[in-house]
Design an enzyme around this catalytic site. Structure first.
Site, mmCIF file in Angstrom:
data_model
loop_
_atom_site.group_PDB
_atom_site.id
_atom_site.type_symbol
_atom_site.label_atom_id
_atom_site.label_comp_id
_atom_site.label_asym_id
_atom_site.label_seq_id
_atom_site.Cartn_x
_atom_site.Cartn_y
_atom_site.Cartn_z
ATOM 1 N N CYS A 107 0.833 -1.206 0.000
ATOM 2 C CA CYS A 107 0.000 0.000 0.000
ATOM 3 C C CYS A 107 0.865 1.253 0.000
ATOM 4 C CB CYS A 107 -0.927 -0.003 1.209
ATOM 5 S SG CYS A 107 -1.972 1.471 1.333
ATOM 6 N N CYS B 296 -5.814 -2.801 7.156
ATOM 7 C CA CYS B 296 -6.708 -1.651 7.050
ATOM 8 C C CYS B 296 -8.063 -1.999 6.449
ATOM 9 C CB CYS B 296 -6.033 -0.546 6.249
ATOM 10 S SG CYS B 296 -5.541 -1.023 4.578
#
Length: 378
Positions: A99, A195
Site C-alpha cells: 500500500c 486496514c
C-alpha cells in the site's frame, strides 16, 4: 485558495493530526488530503466514514484546506489482488508494504503534485536524511512505533519529496501535543490490523474472496488429529484459531502451525512452540529493493527483521545475480514466513528489503520441494 507547497495525508488519526499541526506551525501553505483506499462492501463497517469526518474536523481546527481522493480502484489492482493471490498460494503477504509503495507514495504523490505541491507528508513514524549524496530512510525516534519496516520499498524520488513530521516524536509526547493543541483526535485509539479488514473477523472476510476447502490437520509424524477450514487461513507459528481439542495420548498443551502443504490441503502442527520444524538460519528472497538504489556490497553484514517489531537479528547478506538476496542468520529464527517482508538495517538506517521466498526450515523445505513424506519429517 493558495497553492499548497505541502500536501499531508490526513487519515483521521492522531498521528496525521499532529503532523498537520506541526506543519501548520511552520506557516507554509499546506493542505490535507484524505485517501479512500477501500470501497464500501456492504459489511456495515463504516470506519472510513468516521475517519473522514475526523480528518475534516482536524483540517477545520487548523484552518487548512481539505481534499478527498478515491483510490479504491488503484488499491484493489495494486494491493488487494496481490494479497488474495498470495494467500491462495499459501503465503502470508504484508499489504501495508505494498500500500505504501503502490498507493500512498505513488498515487497520493501524483495527486499532491497535481494540486501544485512540491512535497508530501504523512504521519508515519520514520525519518529522512540526506547523506553522502543519497536520501536515507531512518527509523522513527519511538522504536516501539517505528514504521520504517513498512516503508522499505520507497526509493530516492519518493524520499526526496516526502516529509515525516512526527518521526522525531515519542507517542506519549505526540498525545500531549494533540491534547494541548485542542485537536479532536487527541484521545482516538490507534488503528491496528489490516486496514481493509478493520474490526471484522479475518477468516470470514477472506472467505468471501477465497473459497474455503476443509482438510486434515496432522502432527509431525503424519497422524491426523483434527480438521481445518482452509490452509490459507493460517500462518507459520500461529496458535490461535486451530480449534484442536483434546487429542488422545497427547498433553493438554497448545498446538502451533509448523507447516502448510497447499498442494494437498494439509496443515501440520506441533505442541512445541519452538519446534525444530519452525527454525531456520537461511532464507532466499525475491528481488530486493534498495532505498539508495544499490546494495552496500555484493556481500555484507547487517541486521534484519522478518516481521514487524521483531528485534534486530545479525545476518550476512549475499546479493545474487538476479537481484534477489540470500541471508544467513547468526542464530536460528522462529517461523520465518514466505510472503512476509525481509527488511535490512545498518544501525538506524533502513537499507531496503525483499519478500521472503523460501527458508531452510525442515518441514517447509520438504513441502516446497516434494510431496510430504512422514518418514522424512518425523
Amino acid at each position: 485558495m493558495s497553492t499548497p507547497r505541502i500536501v499531508l495525508g490526513v487519515s483521521g488519526g492522531v498521528d496525521s493530526s499532529v503532523a498537520a499541526w506541526k506543519l501548520a506551525q511552520q506557516g507554509e501553505p499546506i493542505a490535507g488530503l484524505f485517501m479512500q483506499n477501500w470501497a464500501d462492501d456492504g459489511s456495515g463497517d463504516c470506519r472510513a466514514e468516521d475517519d473522514r469526518r475526523d480528518a475534516v474536523a482536524v483540517c477545520g481546527v487548523l484552518g487548512i484546506p481539505f481534499h478527498f481522493r478515491d483510490f479504491s480502484g488503484e488499491y484493489w489492482n495494486g494491493v488487494f489482488a496481490h494479497f488474495l493471490a498470495e494467500y491462495a498460494a499459501g503465503r502470508t503477504p504484508n499489504p501495508d508494504v505494498l500500500c505504501n509503495r503502490e498507493v500512498k507514495f505513488k498515487h497520493f504523490l501524483d495527486a499532491a503534485q497535481a494540486l501544485g505541491a512540491e512535497r508530501i507528508a504523512t504521519g508515519h513514524y520514520a525519518q529522512v536524511a540526506h547523506r553522502g549524496g543519497r536520501w536515507r530512510l531512518l527509523r522513527g525516534a519511538d522504536r516501539g512505533k517505528d514504521q520504517s519496516y513498512f516503508l522499505h520499498q520507497l526509493g530516492q524520488a519518493q524520499l526526496a519529496a516526502t516529509l515525516f513530521p512526527i518521526g522525531d516524536l515519542e507517542k506519549s509526547t505526540l498525545r500531549r501535543i494533540a491534547q494541548d493543541a485542542g485537536l479532536p483526535t487527541h484521545a482516538k485509539k490507534d488503528s491496528t490490523g489490516i486496514c481493509f479488514i478493520g474490526e471484522r473477523d479475518f477468516r470470514e472476510f477472506l472467505g468471501r474472496y477465497l473459497p474455503a476447502r476443509a482438510g486434515e490437520i496432522r502432527d509431525p509424524q503424519g497422524q491426523r488429529i483434527a480438521e481445518h477450514p482452509g490452509v490459507f487461513y493460517f500462518t507459520l507459528g500461529q496458535r490461535e484459531g486451530l480449534n484442536i481439542g483434546g487429542v488422545r495420548g497427547r498433553a493438554a498443551a497448545p498446538w502451533y502451525v509448523v507447516g502448510k502443504d497447499v498442494a494437498n490441503n494439509v496443515l501440520y502442527v506441533d505442541q512445541d512452540r519452538d519446534s525444530p520444524l519452525l527454525q531456520s538460519r537461511w532464507l532466499q528472497s525475491e528481488q530486493a529493493h534498495w532505498v539508495t538504489g544499490a546494495p552496500p556490497a555484493r556481500r555484507f553484514t547487517c541486521t534484519a527483521q522478518t516481521r514487524y517489531r521483531q528485534p534486530d537479528e545479525p545476518c550476512t547478506v549475499d546479493v545474487q545475480d538476479d537481484g534477489s538476496v540470500q541471508v544467513r542468520f547468526e542464530r536460528p529464527q522462529r517461523a520465518v514466513t514466505p510472503g512476509q517482508s525481509l527488511v535490512l538495517y545498518d544501525g538506524e538506517e533502513c537499507l531496503g528489503g525483499a519478500v521472503i521466498a523460501a527458508t531452510d526450515a525442515p518441514l517447509e523445505r520438504q513441502l516446497a520441494g516434494s510431496s510430504f513424506s512422514s518418514e522424512v519429517v518425523a
